[in-house]
Motif scaffolding. Structure first.
Motif, short mmCIF file in Angstrom:
data_model
loop_
_atom_site.label_atom_id
_atom_site.label_comp_id
_atom_site.label_asym_id
_atom_site.label_seq_id
_atom_site.Cartn_x
_atom_site.Cartn_y
_atom_site.Cartn_z
N GLU A 88 0.82 -1.20 0.15
CA GLU A 88 -0.01 -0.19 -0.01
C GLU A 88 1.03 1.23 -0.03
O GLU A 88 1.85 1.31 0.50
CB GLU A 88 -1.05 -0.04 1.34
N GLU A 89 0.40 2.27 -0.55
CA GLU A 89 1.26 3.41 -0.54
C GLU A 89 1.02 4.13 0.78
O GLU A 89 0.29 4.03 1.60
CB GLU A 89 0.24 4.54 -1.32
N THR A 90 2.15 4.59 1.34
CA THR A 90 2.26 4.97 2.85
C THR A 90 2.77 6.44 2.80
O THR A 90 3.69 6.90 1.75
CB THR A 90 3.29 4.02 3.53
N VAL A 91 2.43 7.27 3.67
CA VAL A 91 2.82 8.52 3.97
C VAL A 91 3.37 8.74 5.39
O VAL A 91 2.94 8.15 6.35
CB VAL A 91 1.70 9.49 3.99
N ASP A 92 4.74 9.39 5.49
CA ASP A 92 5.64 9.70 6.49
C ASP A 92 5.88 11.12 6.49
O ASP A 92 6.24 11.74 5.60
CB ASP A 92 6.50 8.74 6.45
N THR A 93 5.91 11.64 7.80
CA THR A 93 6.17 12.70 7.98
C THR A 93 7.33 12.98 9.07
O THR A 93 7.25 12.60 10.23
CB THR A 93 5.14 14.06 8.40
N CYS A 94 8.40 13.79 9.00
CA CYS A 94 9.51 14.07 9.93
C CYS A 94 10.07 15.51 9.54
O CYS A 94 9.72 16.18 8.93
CB CYS A 94 10.58 12.96 9.48
N GLY A 95 10.99 15.75 10.95
CA GLY A 95 11.61 17.02 10.92
C GLY A 95 12.77 16.77 11.68
O GLY A 95 13.20 15.82 12.02
N PHE A 96 13.47 17.87 11.74
CA PHE A 96 14.71 18.07 12.65
C PHE A 96 14.32 19.02 13.78
O PHE A 96 13.56 19.87 13.53
CB PHE A 96 16.02 18.40 11.87
N ASP A 97 15.06 18.91 15.01
CA ASP A 97 15.04 19.79 15.93
C ASP A 97 16.19 21.00 16.31
O ASP A 97 16.25 21.72 17.08
CB ASP A 97 14.83 19.05 17.37
N GLU A 98 17.09 20.86 15.32
CA GLU A 98 18.10 21.62 15.08
C GLU A 98 18.54 21.97 13.67
O GLU A 98 18.00 21.41 12.61
CB GLU A 98 19.33 21.29 15.89
N ASN A 101 16.13 23.06 9.21
CA ASN A 101 15.87 23.56 10.48
C ASN A 101 14.60 23.07 11.21
O ASN A 101 13.95 22.50 10.26
CB ASN A 101 16.19 25.10 10.86
N LYS A 102 14.35 23.40 12.30
CA LYS A 102 13.21 22.95 12.74
C LYS A 102 11.96 23.56 12.51
O LYS A 102 10.74 22.88 12.70
CB LYS A 102 13.20 23.34 14.48
N ASN A 103 12.10 24.37 11.48
CA ASN A 103 10.61 24.94 10.85
C ASN A 103 10.37 24.16 9.45
O ASN A 103 9.52 24.70 8.92
CB ASN A 103 10.92 26.50 10.53
N VAL A 104 11.08 23.15 9.20
CA VAL A 104 10.76 22.51 8.03
C VAL A 104 9.92 21.11 8.30
O VAL A 104 10.60 20.49 9.20
CB VAL A 104 12.12 22.13 7.10
N ASP A 105 9.23 20.69 7.54
CA ASP A 105 8.59 19.59 7.67
C ASP A 105 8.56 18.57 6.29
O ASP A 105 8.67 19.17 5.00
CB ASP A 105 7.10 19.51 7.74
N PHE A 106 9.04 17.48 6.41
CA PHE A 106 9.19 16.50 5.32
C PHE A 106 8.06 15.49 5.22
O PHE A 106 8.17 14.71 5.88
CB PHE A 106 10.40 15.71 5.39
#
Length: 288
Positions: free
Chosen positions: A22-32, A71-76
């Motif tokens: 199945e197609e999957t969706v994942d969101t991540c980011g960084f804290d620095e 930086n921490k303001n970015v979502d992937f």
């Protein structure tokens, strides 16, 4: 998506896996603030990068190497294609640790990634290109090694170091790279050729047949395929065959002979020799 987190020297290394029908969706980011290097060994990911009111979209396919500052303001946001096993190595370096690097390494970063170590936005794109044979092999070995404990740590450290060395060597020659001479319409045809090869491993078309299917002459196909993807046409095909064979042996109840046949090898000895050359161990060691 599954992630393994490894600390190697001052780098944080993420090993990203996904294997689903199945197609999957994942969101991540960084804290620095980080500089990141991502190497896609296999799979197909639609990546949306969101920061403030901005958004950038990418289609990251097998063989792509990309770099960026975030930086921490970015979502992937990753949308991972179904039925295509994802293997991606992400190497992160905290910008605050840059001064800890040896002087010669700091110079490499300053010369090749100046826009990343002196960012003017929450997200900054760095050099992006398709990996050559050596880089692809390093990624493949990271995901297929059978070492454990301290031996595994030492091995992964060596492969990460090798990937970064190849990355900086490649970036230093990007201005001379002839990929920029490939027209966009020809690039699309080359992506089509790669897809045809991936879907027809057992009985691939000849160079002439492939040229006819994509509407590009033999000379441009051979020359530009290697320039764009870092592999000659049939070297790429062999690499894909061995990756699929390894997946079959590690995840399904198939014999070595069946795995070889399924990816187009008629000779078991030829298959074994190519497998050993790529992975450094025999097919039988995957089954054990």
């Amino acid at each position: 998506m599954t992630r393994d987190f490894l600390n190697i020297n001052d780098f944080l290394v993420l090993l990203e896996y996904a294997d689903s029908n199945e197609e999957t969706v994942d969101t991540c980011g960084f804290d620095e603030d980080v500089i990141a290097f991502a190497f896609y060994g296999s799979g197909n990911v639609d990546l949306n990068v969101r920061y403030g009111t901005h958004q950038k979209s990418y289609n990251n396919t097998m063989g792509l190497a990309m770099s960026f500052f975030a930086n921490k303001n970015v979502d992937f946001i990753h949308t991972i294609s179904k039925s295509k096993k994802l293997h991606c190595v992400v190497i992160l370096y905290s910008l605050k640790n840059l001064n800890k690097l040896p002087e010669d390494e700091r110079e490499i970063y300053a010369e090749t990634l100046n826009e990343l170590i002196n960012p003017t936005s929450d997200y900054v794109e760095g050099p992006t290109f398709f990996m050559d044979h050596n880089m692809q092999n390093a990624v493949d070995k990271i995901f297929t090694n059978t070492y454990e404990g301290a031996a595994r740590s030492l091995f992964l450290k060596s492969q990460v170091t090798e990937l970064l060395a190849h990355f900086f060597a490649k970036v230093s020659t990007l201005e001379k790279d002839t990929n920029t001479s490939i027209k966009e319409t020809e690039r699309e045809k080359l992506y089509q050729a790669r897809e045809i090869l991936s879907k027809n491993m057992e009985t691939p078309p000849s160079i002439s047949e492939l040229s006819r299917l994509i509407g590009l002459n033999d000379f441009k196909l051979k020359k530009n395929f290697k320039e764009l993807f870092g592999f000659p046409v049939y070297k790429y095909l062999q690499n894909e065959r061995l990756i699929k064979a390894h997946d079959l042996l590690s995840s399904q109840d198939v014999s070595i002979q069946e795995a070889a046949w399924s990816v187009g090898y008629e000779s078991l000895s030829s298959f074994s020799n190519a497998f050993i050359k790529k992975y450094g161990f025999r097919p039988s060691e995957v089954k054990s």
